[in-house]
Write an enzyme that holds these catalytic residues in place. Sequence first.
Site, mmCIF file in Angstrom:
data_model
loop_
_atom_site.group_PDB
_atom_site.id
_atom_site.type_symbol
_atom_site.label_atom_id
_atom_site.label_comp_id
_atom_site.label_asym_id
_atom_site.label_seq_id
_atom_site.Cartn_x
_atom_site.Cartn_y
_atom_site.Cartn_z
ATOM 1 N N TYR A 55 0.941 -1.233 -0.014
ATOM 2 C CA TYR A 55 -0.105 -0.082 0.050
ATOM 3 C C TYR A 55 0.788 1.364 0.092
ATOM 4 O O TYR A 55 1.503 1.592 1.162
ATOM 5 C CB TYR A 55 -0.881 -0.014 1.273
ATOM 6 C CG TYR A 55 -1.829 -1.086 1.350
ATOM 7 C CD1 TYR A 55 -2.224 -1.886 0.353
ATOM 8 C CD2 TYR A 55 -2.671 -1.384 2.248
ATOM 9 C CE1 TYR A 55 -3.171 -2.960 0.266
ATOM 10 C CE2 TYR A 55 -3.566 -2.133 2.537
ATOM 11 C CZ TYR A 55 -3.876 -2.948 1.532
ATOM 12 O OH TYR A 55 -4.872 -4.097 1.453
ATOM 13 N N TYR A 194 -12.599 -7.836 3.418
ATOM 14 C CA TYR A 194 -12.135 -6.584 2.950
ATOM 15 C C TYR A 194 -13.384 -5.919 1.818
ATOM 16 O O TYR A 194 -14.171 -6.471 1.353
ATOM 17 C CB TYR A 194 -10.812 -6.652 2.321
ATOM 18 C CG TYR A 194 -10.469 -7.169 0.973
ATOM 19 C CD1 TYR A 194 -11.022 -6.703 -0.161
ATOM 20 C CD2 TYR A 194 -9.944 -8.396 1.028
ATOM 21 C CE1 TYR A 194 -10.652 -7.397 -1.554
ATOM 22 C CE2 TYR A 194 -9.498 -8.961 -0.274
ATOM 23 C CZ TYR A 194 -10.131 -8.518 -1.322
ATOM 24 O OH TYR A 194 -9.706 -9.181 -2.756
ATOM 25 N N GLY A 200 -16.763 1.991 -1.267
ATOM 26 C CA GLY A 200 -17.169 3.326 -1.167
ATOM 27 C C GLY A 200 -18.497 3.651 -1.965
ATOM 28 O O GLY A 200 -19.229 4.604 -2.062
HETATM 29 P P1 NAP Z 1 -14.254 -0.295 1.692
HETATM 30 O O1 NAP Z 1 -13.775 -0.191 3.067
HETATM 31 O O2 NAP Z 1 -15.217 -0.891 1.191
HETATM 32 O O3 NAP Z 1 -14.517 1.334 1.269
HETATM 33 C C1 NAP Z 1 -13.597 2.434 1.628
HETATM 34 C C2 NAP Z 1 -14.431 3.716 1.099
HETATM 35 O O4 NAP Z 1 -15.548 3.944 1.843
HETATM 36 C C3 NAP Z 1 -13.665 4.937 1.296
HETATM 37 O O5 NAP Z 1 -13.714 5.829 -0.017
HETATM 38 C C4 NAP Z 1 -14.274 5.600 2.715
HETATM 39 O O6 NAP Z 1 -14.347 7.145 2.531
HETATM 40 C C5 NAP Z 1 -15.697 5.142 2.447
HETATM 41 N N1 NAP Z 1 -16.529 5.055 4.073
HETATM 42 C C6 NAP Z 1 -15.697 4.636 4.942
HETATM 43 N N2 NAP Z 1 -16.740 4.520 5.973
HETATM 44 C C7 NAP Z 1 -17.829 4.914 5.548
HETATM 45 C C8 NAP Z 1 -19.136 5.514 6.188
HETATM 46 N N3 NAP Z 1 -19.277 5.231 7.151
HETATM 47 N N4 NAP Z 1 -20.050 6.357 5.197
HETATM 48 C C9 NAP Z 1 -19.706 6.283 3.938
HETATM 49 N N5 NAP Z 1 -18.603 6.204 3.184
HETATM 50 C C10 NAP Z 1 -17.549 5.705 4.027
HETATM 51 O O7 NAP Z 1 -13.129 -0.611 0.653
HETATM 52 P P2 NAP Z 1 -11.213 -0.717 0.647
HETATM 53 O O8 NAP Z 1 -10.633 0.077 1.144
HETATM 54 O O9 NAP Z 1 -11.300 -1.719 -0.684
HETATM 55 O O10 NAP Z 1 -11.396 -2.107 1.605
HETATM 56 C C11 NAP Z 1 -11.206 -1.943 3.269
HETATM 57 C C12 NAP Z 1 -9.723 -2.438 3.363
HETATM 58 O O11 NAP Z 1 -9.392 -3.897 2.986
HETATM 59 C C13 NAP Z 1 -8.456 -1.827 2.719
HETATM 60 O O12 NAP Z 1 -8.363 -0.533 3.034
HETATM 61 C C14 NAP Z 1 -7.419 -2.752 3.055
HETATM 62 O O13 NAP Z 1 -6.700 -2.585 4.336
HETATM 63 C C15 NAP Z 1 -8.125 -3.927 2.811
HETATM 64 N N6 NAP Z 1 -8.202 -4.492 1.532
HETATM 65 C C16 NAP Z 1 -7.419 -5.859 1.151
HETATM 66 C C17 NAP Z 1 -7.399 -6.436 -0.161
HETATM 67 C C18 NAP Z 1 -6.476 -7.704 -0.099
HETATM 68 O O14 NAP Z 1 -6.229 -8.075 -1.288
HETATM 69 N N7 NAP Z 1 -6.541 -8.217 0.803
HETATM 70 C C19 NAP Z 1 -7.835 -5.789 -1.223
HETATM 71 C C20 NAP Z 1 -8.797 -4.695 -1.024
HETATM 72 C C21 NAP Z 1 -8.667 -4.138 0.207
HETATM 73 P P3 NAP Z 1 -13.220 7.820 3.211
HETATM 74 O O15 NAP Z 1 -11.950 7.157 3.236
HETATM 75 O O16 NAP Z 1 -13.318 9.167 2.601
HETATM 76 O O17 NAP Z 1 -13.591 7.991 4.781
#
Ligand code: NAP
Length: 269
Positions: A55, A194, A200
């Site tokens: 990341y 995840y 979002g």
């Molecule tokens: P996510 O958590 O589904 O979505 C993140 C988005 O949602 C951001 O734009 C955030 O906005 C928004 N958000 C957060 N809380 C909210 C709320 N209460 N209301 C409205 N919008 C909200 O997506 P992700 O980042 O892909 O997944 C989460 C985590 O999983 C990652 O950060 C990473 O650590 C992990 N991940 C792992 C893999 C893997 O291959 N292992 C792949 C993808 C992700 P703001 O940031 O503007 O607050």
Amino acid sequence: MEFKLLGRTGERIPVIGMGTYALGNATGDKRREEIAALQRGIDLGIKFIDTAEVYGHGRSEALVGQAIANRRDEVFLATKVSPEHFGYDDVIQSCEASIQRLGVKFVDLYQLHWPSSRIPIQQTMRAMEELVATGKTRYVGVSNFSVEQTMEAQESLPRSELVSNQVRYSLTSRSIETDLLPYCDKEKLTVIAYSPLDTGSIPKDRIPKDMLEKYEMTAAQLMLNWVTYPEPVVTIPKAGQISHVEENATSVDIRISDKDYKILSRRFE
Ligand code: NAP
């Protein structure tokens, strides 16, 4: 905050954690807000942070390190090694580099980020066992592994136990329900969901309004409540904004009923 057992370890981790993909790239006020958001999450009890060496090429880990400075003991800290570093020596070096960027002595969970078709899992897991033996990580996990790959990973760990598989899971991404989720449930492996908020793109129009009103939840809160309903699942929504962290931290304060869980599940099937 609600807790669940991590694998068969007896360790309890918060059901809601914090993802950190794309955090750490900004500067100035935005960076300060990202740090404050993680710290607010810790204050509110979502004391489980997930990051990865890939990341922002280490910038996410460095940001997490800044956020948890002087608070290491409060947090369950997870990071990941990328498949190009799955050779024995590379795993050891990657873990050491992550630990340095995070500014800690050890991580709690070290995960293989994706399966590798190039390096035999037995070699990679030998290095993971060495990291457990030397106290660099407490637990070993995988990410994006199928059932067969998870079984092979478990078999490649003679001295320690695989505790988790981090995979995509949300109301609208349901493929793990076919076989991985039942398998993890049976084997007592934690599923770390995840992208629980669909990165979002929250499908607000499809979530029943009466349910949001009944539970006084936002659509995001209902999604997090739903995704962590099955026994093995915890989740790591990413939020760079403090208001989002605050919303996520209270998303499982009350639980939706079994009936509503089923209605929601069917609606998004
Ligand atoms: P996510 O958590 O589904 O979505 C993140 C988005 O949602 C951001 O734009 C955030 O906005 C928004 N958000 C957060 N809380 C909210 C709320 N209460 N209301 C409205 N919008 C909200 O997506 P992700 O980042 O892909 O997944 C989460 C985590 O999983 C990652 O950060 C990473 O650590 C992990 N991940 C792992 C893999 C893997 O291959 N292992 C792949 C993808 C992700 P703001 O940031 O503007 O607050």
